[in-house]
Design an enzyme around this catalytic site. Structure first.
Site, PDB file in Angstrom:
ATOM      1  CG  HIS A 176       2.351  -1.932  10.854  1.00 24.96           C
ATOM      2  ND1 HIS A 176       2.424  -2.539  12.003  1.00 24.96           N
ATOM      3  CD2 HIS A 176       1.880  -2.787   9.938  1.00 24.96           C
ATOM      4  CE1 HIS A 176       1.929  -3.857  11.773  1.00 24.96           C
ATOM      5  NE2 HIS A 176       1.684  -3.970  10.577  1.00 24.96           N
ATOM      6  CG  HIS A 178      -0.767  -2.734   6.158  1.00 21.83           C
ATOM      7  ND1 HIS A 178      -0.123  -3.559   5.890  1.00 21.83           N
ATOM      8  CD2 HIS A 178      -1.210  -3.170   7.611  1.00 21.83           C
ATOM      9  CE1 HIS A 178       0.509  -4.310   6.553  1.00 21.83           C
ATOM     10  NE2 HIS A 178      -0.225  -4.090   7.504  1.00 21.83           N
TER      11      HIS A 178
END
Length: 190
Positions: A176, A178
């Protein structure tokens, strides 16, 4: 004799549940309040109520502990919280979605704007350092989408962060990105 063995086993289970509760509370952003007992997203075993925390130093300590615990599950075999968000088992505030990725607001924001961009198909992509050559297209797509969202949400600038591994404080082993912004970032980030 049997009673003492059972009591020792029960004590070990309680201690394990407490450790898992601290991890789950950190990953889910459950700080400064207690969660009702529920099932853990990582191991699917029941867990105890989260331990309330306060203060930046204590929060950082919990983030490190969460990363250590999550590293035990980094093989990608178990469903992560992100898999459950993709499948709509867990609600999220979705900012962007296409056939390849999903972007949603972090439940524990570290800045006024804190959005996560994830691939919908994990396909073994648990860490950036573990990416394969055939995953270059999805990595590029994630960066492109993260840049567009960052530009829209934070016109004065933003930061993209990818945590990798235990020392990188990665607490969910589903790659992922950010997107962090809405305030002046500091350097060095560590």
């Amino acid at each position: 004799w049997l009673k003492s063995v059972l009591m020792n086993m029960e004590a070990a289970v309680v201690a394990a549940r407490r450790r898992l509760a601290v991890h789950s509370a950190t990953v889910l952003g459950a700080r400064n309040f207690q969660r009702a007992p529920q099932r853990s997203f990582i191991s699917q075993r029941p867990r105890m109520a989260a331990v309330p925390t306060s203060g930046k130093e204590e929060d950082e300590h919990h983030e490190v502990k969460a990363a250590r615990l999550a590293s035990l599950y980094k093989d990608g075999a178990a469903k992560t919280i992100f898999d459950k968000i993709i499948s709509k088992q867990i609600p999220a505030t979705v900012v962007y979605e296409d056939e390849k990725c999903l972007a949603f607001r972090d439940v524990n924001p570290q800045a006024p704007t804190h959005i996560l961009v994830i691939p919908k198909d994990r396909d073994g992509l648990t860490q950036l350092s573990k990416a394969r050559d055939d995953q270059a297209a999805i990595l590029g797509h994630l960066m492109l989408i993260a840049g567009r969202i960052g530009d829209k949400e934070c016109p004065n600038g933003f930061r993209l962060v990818v945590n990798d591994g235990q020392d990188g404080c990665q607490s969910v082993f589903h790659l992922h990105i950010h997107i962090v912004g809405g305030r002046q970032m500091k350097w060095p980030p560590g």
